[in-house]
Design a protein around this motif. Structure first.
Motif, PDB file in Angstrom:
ATOM      1  N   THR A  92     -27.158  18.695  10.081  1.00  0.00           N
ATOM      2  CA  THR A  92     -26.073  18.662   9.141  1.00  0.00           C
ATOM      3  C   THR A  92     -26.642  19.328   7.859  1.00  0.00           C
ATOM      4  OG1 THR A  92     -24.802  17.107  10.172  1.00  0.00           O
ATOM      5  CG2 THR A  92     -24.565  17.335   7.963  1.00  0.00           C
ATOM      6  N   TYR A  93     -26.014  20.339   7.084  1.00  0.00           N
ATOM      7  CA  TYR A  93     -26.255  20.374   5.759  1.00  0.00           C
ATOM      8  C   TYR A  93     -25.090  20.015   5.007  1.00  0.00           C
ATOM      9  CZ  TYR A  93     -28.955  24.260   8.191  1.00  0.00           C
ATOM     10  OH  TYR A  93     -29.936  24.654   9.126  1.00  0.00           O
ATOM     11  N   ILE A  94     -25.598  19.353   3.802  1.00  0.00           N
ATOM     12  CA  ILE A  94     -24.796  18.738   2.526  1.00  0.00           C
ATOM     13  C   ILE A  94     -25.220  19.567   1.355  1.00  0.00           C
ATOM     14  CG2 ILE A  94     -23.966  16.958   1.153  1.00  0.00           C
ATOM     15  CD1 ILE A  94     -24.211  15.168   3.604  1.00  0.00           C
ATOM     16  N   THR A  95     -24.311  20.696   0.834  1.00  0.00           N
ATOM     17  CA  THR A  95     -24.538  21.451  -0.172  1.00  0.00           C
ATOM     18  C   THR A  95     -23.398  21.332  -1.209  1.00  0.00           C
ATOM     19  OG1 THR A  95     -23.646  23.295   0.684  1.00  0.00           O
ATOM     20  CG2 THR A  95     -26.105  23.005   0.817  1.00  0.00           C
ATOM     21  N   GLY A  96     -22.401  20.421  -0.864  1.00  0.00           N
ATOM     22  CA  GLY A  96     -21.376  19.966  -2.040  1.00  0.00           C
ATOM     23  C   GLY A  96     -21.534  18.864  -2.736  1.00  0.00           C
ATOM     24  N   ASP A  97     -21.348  18.997  -3.986  1.00  0.00           N
ATOM     25  CA  ASP A  97     -21.555  17.828  -4.942  1.00  0.00           C
ATOM     26  C   ASP A  97     -20.722  16.544  -4.717  1.00  0.00           C
ATOM     27  OD1 ASP A  97     -23.750  18.855  -6.280  1.00  0.00           O
ATOM     28  OD2 ASP A  97     -22.488  19.642  -7.984  1.00  0.00           O
ATOM     29  N   ASN A  98     -20.941  15.254  -5.018  1.00  0.00           N
ATOM     30  CA  ASN A  98     -20.181  14.374  -5.351  1.00  0.00           C
ATOM     31  C   ASN A  98     -19.678  13.961  -3.881  1.00  0.00           C
ATOM     32  OD1 ASN A  98     -18.784  11.978  -6.354  1.00  0.00           O
ATOM     33  ND2 ASN A  98     -16.794  13.343  -6.692  1.00  0.00           N
ATOM     34  N   ILE A  99     -20.496  13.489  -2.883  1.00  0.00           N
ATOM     35  CA  ILE A  99     -19.965  13.293  -1.497  1.00  0.00           C
ATOM     36  C   ILE A  99     -20.631  11.996  -1.223  1.00  0.00           C
ATOM     37  CG2 ILE A  99     -20.624  13.740   0.802  1.00  0.00           C
ATOM     38  CD1 ILE A  99     -20.500  16.885   0.152  1.00  0.00           C
ATOM     39  N   ASP A 122     -25.931  17.064  -5.861  1.00  0.00           N
ATOM     40  CA  ASP A 122     -26.065  16.055  -6.831  1.00  0.00           C
ATOM     41  C   ASP A 122     -25.085  15.030  -6.455  1.00  0.00           C
ATOM     42  OD1 ASP A 122     -27.127  14.669  -9.026  1.00  0.00           O
ATOM     43  OD2 ASP A 122     -25.715  15.564 -10.458  1.00  0.00           O
ATOM     44  N   LYS A 123     -25.404  13.815  -7.102  1.00  0.00           N
ATOM     45  CA  LYS A 123     -24.279  12.502  -6.618  1.00  0.00           C
ATOM     46  C   LYS A 123     -23.958  12.558  -5.103  1.00  0.00           C
ATOM     47  CE  LYS A 123     -22.785  12.927 -11.289  1.00  0.00           C
ATOM     48  NZ  LYS A 123     -21.633  12.943 -12.309  1.00  0.00           N
ATOM     49  N   VAL A 124     -24.991  12.394  -4.147  1.00  0.00           N
ATOM     50  CA  VAL A 124     -24.756  12.238  -2.790  1.00  0.00           C
ATOM     51  C   VAL A 124     -25.036  10.837  -2.321  1.00  0.00           C
ATOM     52  CG1 VAL A 124     -25.045  13.309  -0.405  1.00  0.00           C
ATOM     53  CG2 VAL A 124     -24.745  14.827  -2.352  1.00  0.00           C
ATOM     54  N   ALA A 125     -24.291   9.921  -1.836  1.00  0.00           N
ATOM     55  CA  ALA A 125     -24.495   8.696  -1.511  1.00  0.00           C
ATOM     56  C   ALA A 125     -24.275   8.310  -0.150  1.00  0.00           C
ATOM     57  CB  ALA A 125     -23.611   7.735  -2.427  1.00  0.00           C
ATOM     58  N   PHE A 126     -25.177   7.531   0.429  1.00  0.00           N
ATOM     59  CA  PHE A 126     -24.938   6.968   1.930  1.00  0.00           C
ATOM     60  C   PHE A 126     -25.090   5.777   1.846  1.00  0.00           C
ATOM     61  CE2 PHE A 126     -26.902  11.188   1.817  1.00  0.00           C
ATOM     62  CZ  PHE A 126     -26.308  12.096   2.475  1.00  0.00           C
ATOM     63  N   GLY A 175     -30.850  17.379  -6.849  1.00  0.00           N
ATOM     64  CA  GLY A 175     -30.062  16.414  -7.063  1.00  0.00           C
ATOM     65  C   GLY A 175     -30.402  15.016  -6.899  1.00  0.00           C
ATOM     66  N   ARG A 176     -29.293  14.143  -7.313  1.00  0.00           N
ATOM     67  CA  ARG A 176     -29.820  12.633  -7.157  1.00  0.00           C
ATOM     68  C   ARG A 176     -28.874  12.445  -6.066  1.00  0.00           C
ATOM     69  NH1 ARG A 176     -26.849  11.580 -13.036  1.00  0.00           N
ATOM     70  NH2 ARG A 176     -25.930  13.416 -12.236  1.00  0.00           N
ATOM     71  N   ASN A 177     -29.668  11.644  -5.013  1.00  0.00           N
ATOM     72  CA  ASN A 177     -29.472  11.161  -3.795  1.00  0.00           C
ATOM     73  C   ASN A 177     -29.706   9.522  -3.717  1.00  0.00           C
ATOM     74  OD1 ASN A 177     -30.688  14.043  -2.013  1.00  0.00           O
ATOM     75  ND2 ASN A 177     -28.995  13.852  -3.189  1.00  0.00           N
ATOM     76  N   TYR A 178     -28.530   8.761  -3.034  1.00  0.00           N
ATOM     77  CA  TYR A 178     -28.740   7.503  -3.094  1.00  0.00           C
ATOM     78  C   TYR A 178     -28.598   7.034  -1.690  1.00  0.00           C
ATOM     79  CZ  TYR A 178     -27.806   2.367  -3.970  1.00  0.00           C
ATOM     80  OH  TYR A 178     -27.621   1.153  -3.900  1.00  0.00           O
ATOM     81  N   PHE A 179     -29.317   6.101  -1.228  1.00  0.00           N
ATOM     82  CA  PHE A 179     -29.203   5.352   0.172  1.00  0.00           C
ATOM     83  C   PHE A 179     -29.330   3.706   0.258  1.00  0.00           C
ATOM     84  CE2 PHE A 179     -31.169   9.598   0.408  1.00  0.00           C
ATOM     85  CZ  PHE A 179     -30.926  10.125   1.406  1.00  0.00           C
ATOM     86  N   GLU A 180     -28.229   3.250   0.666  1.00  0.00           N
ATOM     87  CA  GLU A 180     -28.038   1.838   0.795  1.00  0.00           C
ATOM     88  C   GLU A 180     -27.809   1.399   1.996  1.00  0.00           C
ATOM     89  OE1 GLU A 180     -24.868  -1.172  -0.851  1.00  0.00           O
ATOM     90  OE2 GLU A 180     -26.150   0.071  -2.701  1.00  0.00           O
ATOM     91  N   HIS A 181     -28.576   0.412   2.528  1.00  0.00           N
ATOM     92  CA  HIS A 181     -28.444  -0.317   3.758  1.00  0.00           C
ATOM     93  C   HIS A 181     -28.546   0.798   4.948  1.00  0.00           C
ATOM     94  CE1 HIS A 181     -26.277  -4.021   1.640  1.00  0.00           C
ATOM     95  NE2 HIS A 181     -27.776  -3.862   1.410  1.00  0.00           N
ATOM     96  N   GLU A 226     -26.400   7.071 -15.194  1.00  0.00           N
ATOM     97  CA  GLU A 226     -25.105   7.440 -14.666  1.00  0.00           C
ATOM     98  C   GLU A 226     -25.106   6.951 -12.998  1.00  0.00           C
ATOM     99  OE1 GLU A 226     -22.313  11.470 -14.240  1.00  0.00           O
ATOM    100  OE2 GLU A 226     -24.289  11.625 -14.723  1.00  0.00           O
ATOM    101  N   THR A 227     -24.646   6.014 -12.832  1.00  0.00           N
ATOM    102  CA  THR A 227     -24.419   5.359 -11.488  1.00  0.00           C
ATOM    103  C   THR A 227     -23.296   4.925 -10.755  1.00  0.00           C
ATOM    104  OG1 THR A 227     -24.719   3.086 -12.224  1.00  0.00           O
ATOM    105  CG2 THR A 227     -26.680   4.298 -12.008  1.00  0.00           C
ATOM    106  N   ASP A 228     -21.875   5.239 -11.358  1.00  0.00           N
ATOM    107  CA  ASP A 228     -20.743   5.095 -11.137  1.00  0.00           C
ATOM    108  C   ASP A 228     -20.251   5.917  -9.838  1.00  0.00           C
ATOM    109  OD1 ASP A 228     -20.928   7.221 -12.829  1.00  0.00           O
ATOM    110  OD2 ASP A 228     -18.568   7.338 -13.255  1.00  0.00           O
ATOM    111  N   TRP A 229     -20.867   6.993  -9.489  1.00  0.00           N
ATOM    112  CA  TRP A 229     -20.839   7.810  -8.361  1.00  0.00           C
ATOM    113  C   TRP A 229     -21.131   7.180  -6.961  1.00  0.00           C
ATOM    114  CZ3 TRP A 229     -25.263   9.559  -5.848  1.00  0.00           C
ATOM    115  CH2 TRP A 229     -26.437   9.095  -6.631  1.00  0.00           C
ATOM    116  N   ILE A 230     -21.908   6.112  -7.257  1.00  0.00           N
ATOM    117  CA  ILE A 230     -22.376   5.483  -6.096  1.00  0.00           C
ATOM    118  C   ILE A 230     -21.466   4.366  -5.264  1.00  0.00           C
ATOM    119  CG2 ILE A 230     -24.102   3.698  -5.307  1.00  0.00           C
ATOM    120  CD1 ILE A 230     -26.046   4.877  -7.438  1.00  0.00           C
TER     121      ILE A 230
END
Length: 308
Positions: A86-93, A121-125, A151-157, A303-307
């Motif tokens: 899988t490739y993710i190249t779109g922002d805010n996902i 950027d702004k990709v969260a899981f 970009g900024r990526n976030y991983f939780e649990h 800037e963390t509201d996107w999470i």
């Protein structure tokens, strides 16, 4: 906000995730939510549209089986980048409750086989699983090889499984309360968890916060990381480390830059793999004001509201 239902068994708007993504018009400004019903979706997936939410309803598995040594269309090996499922190249996902997988096989047989590539950027899981062996989670190519924004990526649990350099790339990524599982290769060295390629102009690479590092590999046979590029930055904060973690902690990958530009650090490590007094001399035990650089807010520039 637009909603779409994806179902392998029929009854949804689409039967494949790719078809749903492709149906979104270019330049759409609003948020699109993809509700993915339980099932195995065997597709080499390119998520190249921004402003998406992918929500797994039940056990959702996005899987493919390409690998680096596999001949491509012109006969040359596919390479690491070509192996991605899988490739993710779109922002805010944002993705929730999804398994990203590469089933090509073990490192010795197929070499690199990436489950997920992210260059956005702004990709969260949240509550996602990433399954492969070598190079499971590829977080953006090194800057000199491709123009990217790291970009900024976030991983939780989340749960991430692999063996060699299986969390790697140039992104700024924050892992909160994730489980990191190193596979047992049955070797003297059973792998390296990270291989950061942090660009020189970025202050932060990979941050692991309150994560658990587990494995049934031999004691002391897995390194926390090694530097893919000369400005690699990786820290582990308040993490639990299993006995598989090497006393030295980090590997230099035969790079003299570890003494000058690489930044590897820990703070608050616990468990049988936590050996602060045994770590290599070019790594750091972080204290006091140094830790302020690695709060979630500091890592993502406030800037963390996107999470959420």
């Amino acid at each position: 906000m637009k909603h779409m239902v994806i179902s392998r068994t029929g009854g949804g708007d689409f039967s494949s995730v790719q078809a749903a993504v492709d149906s979104i018009p270019e330049g759409t400004g609003g948020l699109t939510v993809l509700h993915i019903e339980a099932g195995v979706y065997y597709e080499k997936l390119r998520i190249n549209k921004p402003n998406l939410r992918l929500i797994g309803e039940g056990e959702v598995r996005l899987t493919y089986d390409d690998y680096a040594r596999k001949p491509g269309n012109e006969g040359a090996p596919a390479g690491t980048f070509g192996s991605c499922s899988t490739y993710i190249t779109g922002d805010n996902i944002k993705a929730e409750n999804i398994i990203f997988e590469n089933t090509a096989g073990g490192s010795d047989e197929v070499a690199q086989a990436v489950a997920l590539y992210v260059d956005a950027d702004k990709v969260a899981f949240q509550n996602c699983t990433f399954l492969a062996a070598q190079d499971t989670l590829y977080l953006a190519r090194p800057k000199e090889e491709k123009v990217n924004r790291s970009g900024r990526n976030y991983f939780e649990h989340c749960r991430i499984t692999g063996d060699i350099d299986f969390i790697f790339g140039s992104a700024t990524a924050y892992f909160h309360e994730c489980e990191i599982t190193s596979l047992n290769l049955g070797k003297e060295i059973n792998g390296y968890i990270t291989a950061a390629a942090t660009p020189e102009d970025k202050q932060t690479g990979f941050v692991f916060h309150k994560c658990r590092l587990v494995s049934d590999a031999a004691e002391g046979s897995v390194y926390l990381g090694r530097p893919w590029r000369d400005y690699a930055r990786t820290v582990f904060l308040d993490c639990w480390l299993g006995a598989h973690i090497s006393r030295e902690g980090w590997n230099d990958w035969d790079k003299a830059s570890v003494w000058h530009t690489v930044h590897y650090g820990e703070a608050g490590s616990e468990g049988p793999g936590a050996h602060a007094d045994k770590r290599v001399g070019w790594s750091k035990q972080l204290r006091g004001s140094e830790l302020e650089r690695f709060t979630l807010e500091a890592v993502f520039g406030g800037e963390t509201d996107w999470i959420s």
